[in-house]
Design an enzyme around this catalytic site. Sequence first.
Site, PDB file in Angstrom:
ATOM      1  N   HIS A 128      16.302  20.038 -12.596  1.00  0.00           N
ATOM      2  CA  HIS A 128      15.747  19.642 -11.293  1.00  0.00           C
ATOM      3  C   HIS A 128      16.726  20.035 -10.190  1.00  0.00           C
ATOM      4  O   HIS A 128      17.446  19.215  -9.647  1.00  0.00           O
ATOM      5  CB  HIS A 128      15.383  18.153 -11.251  1.00  0.00           C
ATOM      6  CG  HIS A 128      16.507  17.195 -11.526  1.00  0.00           C
ATOM      7  ND1 HIS A 128      17.323  17.270 -12.625  1.00  0.00           N
ATOM      8  CD2 HIS A 128      16.943  16.103 -10.827  1.00  0.00           C
ATOM      9  CE1 HIS A 128      18.203  16.287 -12.609  1.00  0.00           C
ATOM     10  NE2 HIS A 128      17.997  15.564 -11.510  1.00  0.00           N
TER      11      HIS A 128
ATOM     12  N   ASP B 172      11.437  15.627 -10.452  1.00  0.00           N
ATOM     13  CA  ASP B 172      12.209  14.410 -10.168  1.00  0.00           C
ATOM     14  C   ASP B 172      11.332  13.284  -9.645  1.00  0.00           C
ATOM     15  O   ASP B 172      11.811  12.356  -8.985  1.00  0.00           O
ATOM     16  CB  ASP B 172      13.367  14.666  -9.191  1.00  0.00           C
ATOM     17  CG  ASP B 172      14.510  13.659  -9.376  1.00  0.00           C
ATOM     18  OD1 ASP B 172      14.471  12.862 -10.326  1.00  0.00           O
ATOM     19  OD2 ASP B 172      15.445  13.673  -8.557  1.00  0.00           O
TER      20      ASP B 172
ATOM     21  N   ASP C 281      11.551  10.476 -13.916  1.00  0.00           N
ATOM     22  CA  ASP C 281      12.345   9.272 -14.161  1.00  0.00           C
ATOM     23  C   ASP C 281      11.510   8.020 -14.406  1.00  0.00           C
ATOM     24  O   ASP C 281      11.999   6.906 -14.190  1.00  0.00           O
ATOM     25  CB  ASP C 281      13.273   9.022 -12.971  1.00  0.00           C
ATOM     26  CG  ASP C 281      14.524   9.889 -13.005  1.00  0.00           C
ATOM     27  OD1 ASP C 281      15.349   9.688 -13.903  1.00  0.00           O
ATOM     28  OD2 ASP C 281      14.672  10.765 -12.138  1.00  0.00           O
TER      29      ASP C 281
ATOM     30  N   HIS D 211      26.402  13.451 -13.881  1.00  0.00           N
ATOM     31  CA  HIS D 211      25.501  13.000 -12.823  1.00  0.00           C
ATOM     32  C   HIS D 211      26.283  13.111 -11.515  1.00  0.00           C
ATOM     33  O   HIS D 211      26.858  14.175 -11.255  1.00  0.00           O
ATOM     34  CB  HIS D 211      24.949  11.596 -13.081  1.00  0.00           C
ATOM     35  CG  HIS D 211      23.757  11.275 -12.227  1.00  0.00           C
ATOM     36  ND1 HIS D 211      23.833  10.442 -11.138  1.00  0.00           N
ATOM     37  CD2 HIS D 211      22.478  11.715 -12.276  1.00  0.00           C
ATOM     38  CE1 HIS D 211      22.650  10.380 -10.548  1.00  0.00           C
ATOM     39  NE2 HIS D 211      21.804  11.140 -11.217  1.00  0.00           N
TER      40      HIS D 211
ATOM     41  N   HIS E 127      11.648  17.164 -15.276  1.00  0.00           N
ATOM     42  CA  HIS E 127      12.391  15.936 -14.992  1.00  0.00           C
ATOM     43  C   HIS E 127      11.498  14.894 -14.329  1.00  0.00           C
ATOM     44  O   HIS E 127      11.010  15.095 -13.220  1.00  0.00           O
ATOM     45  CB  HIS E 127      13.569  16.247 -14.058  1.00  0.00           C
ATOM     46  CG  HIS E 127      14.613  15.182 -14.028  1.00  0.00           C
ATOM     47  ND1 HIS E 127      15.696  15.162 -14.886  1.00  0.00           N
ATOM     48  CD2 HIS E 127      14.745  14.095 -13.232  1.00  0.00           C
ATOM     49  CE1 HIS E 127      16.445  14.115 -14.612  1.00  0.00           C
ATOM     50  NE2 HIS E 127      15.881  13.445 -13.626  1.00  0.00           N
TER      51      HIS E 127
ATOM     52  N   GLU F 184      20.127  12.162 -18.757  1.00  0.00           N
ATOM     53  CA  GLU F 184      20.636  12.460 -17.421  1.00  0.00           C
ATOM     54  C   GLU F 184      21.985  11.778 -17.229  1.00  0.00           C
ATOM     55  O   GLU F 184      22.072  10.625 -16.841  1.00  0.00           O
ATOM     56  CB  GLU F 184      19.661  12.016 -16.327  1.00  0.00           C
ATOM     57  CG  GLU F 184      20.109  12.494 -14.956  1.00  0.00           C
ATOM     58  CD  GLU F 184      19.116  12.227 -13.851  1.00  0.00           C
ATOM     59  OE1 GLU F 184      19.233  12.871 -12.794  1.00  0.00           O
ATOM     60  OE2 GLU F 184      18.217  11.377 -14.031  1.00  0.00           O
TER      61      GLU F 184
ATOM     62  N   HIS G 107      23.315  18.876 -11.268  1.00  0.00           N
ATOM     63  CA  HIS G 107      24.351  17.882 -10.963  1.00  0.00           C
ATOM     64  C   HIS G 107      25.772  18.375 -11.167  1.00  0.00           C
ATOM     65  O   HIS G 107      26.707  17.673 -10.773  1.00  0.00           O
ATOM     66  CB  HIS G 107      24.160  16.580 -11.767  1.00  0.00           C
ATOM     67  CG  HIS G 107      23.095  15.679 -11.245  1.00  0.00           C
ATOM     68  ND1 HIS G 107      23.226  14.966 -10.075  1.00  0.00           N
ATOM     69  CD2 HIS G 107      21.868  15.373 -11.729  1.00  0.00           C
ATOM     70  CE1 HIS G 107      22.131  14.254  -9.867  1.00  0.00           C
ATOM     71  NE2 HIS G 107      21.284  14.493 -10.839  1.00  0.00           N
TER      72      HIS G 107
END
Length: 427
Positions: free
Chosen positions: A256, A364, A57, A194, A55, A167, A235
């Site tokens: 993650h 992350d 971003d 999420h 993961h 995500e 999540h």
Amino acid sequence: MRRATPRISTPLLALVISTSSSFSCAGPAGAGEAGEDRLDAVRRLLREVPLVDGHNDLPWQYRRRAVTPGRISIEAIDIARGTGEFDPPIHTDLPRLREGGVGAQFWSVYIPVDLAGATAVQAVLEQIDIVHRLLARYPDSLELALSADDVVRIHRAGKIASLIGLEGGHSINDSLAVLRMLYALGARYMTITHSRNTGWADSATDDPEHDGLSRLGEEVIREMNRLGMLVDLSHVSEQAMHDALDVSGAPVIFSHSSARALTAHPRNVPDAVLRRIPENGGVVMVTFVPGFVSEEVRAWHAAEDAEESRLAAMHPGDPERRREELERWRGEHPRPRATLAQVADHVEHVIEIAGIDHVGVGSDFDGISSTVDGLSDVSHFPRLLAELLRRGHDEEAIRKIAGLNILRAMRAAEEVSRRMRTGASPR
């Protein structure tokens, strides 16, 4: 992307701060000659086996730093020449990915939960477009991977295999057709919620609505199995984790997340779920989010949130005073730091409960505003693996943690997809 945390009392905060003040914040584990030997061993292993990070971003950084909303410039961040001058920091660029031995990266296409319906679908398409544009701009370094075999082939060619992870299940707008089209565009996992519930699944950080998964949620899981898209349970609520494990005929992942037994954040994986992972064949990709790694950091954030709420009640209509007093509070209550050693503790806990075949890494990076001491950007992955070598894990274990486990799970999901597309049972 701040995660919701429960409130904490002032006495407990004092205990947290006194505990953290005695915690070592020394440099990265493995310093000295023996440490360099371990780092050299890790770098050699990562030439043989791709390190697969679950993961990152970076695509969101292009969107959030866009000068003109709706006009996202790939030229605004040149990852070929380094990104060290950016403020706030960017954790990712090509030189540091190379230094970190990253062989494959799941690029997260994150969609904020305040976007819904057709707006969310448009946003996820734009995020996927960013990934494809990055691949087109840096073809000598990045190449799209759609399968485990692609990852191996691209790594052997000296490039970084680039995978796409969705995500937030709200981005499909409750539509299996949208899910199928996102798979066709390259998405190979979806995080099914999420920070808020979707119309068909409960989030770990929202009040439950569906007692886990709804009937549509079960259909989404089965369709993901049929497509060959990994089900990502980071999540989601604990009950949704169990429901997904009941339904899925393919390995699930946590792209993650860390271990709840060590850090009591609801985003982490409880032992009851970890014990089910071996039968499913899934992989928990331990994250570097400070509040998920350190109980002290988690508690500090909860106390900060409580103080913000108190100040809002005390000083309504006076945002400047609230800001000043919150800054004063932060000065009086320094934030503790999460450490590389604590990340290694989470890896070892997953190994203890689920086994060595069911753990990986999911940083992350570029989705977090603060980092773990010793793991401040994508160049530092070898430090974590060297620490695990120092703790007595052998080279075969390091290969599994780095990438072999997630590649095995991907291949299993691909096999389930082949069977389902021919009408056979997924199991």
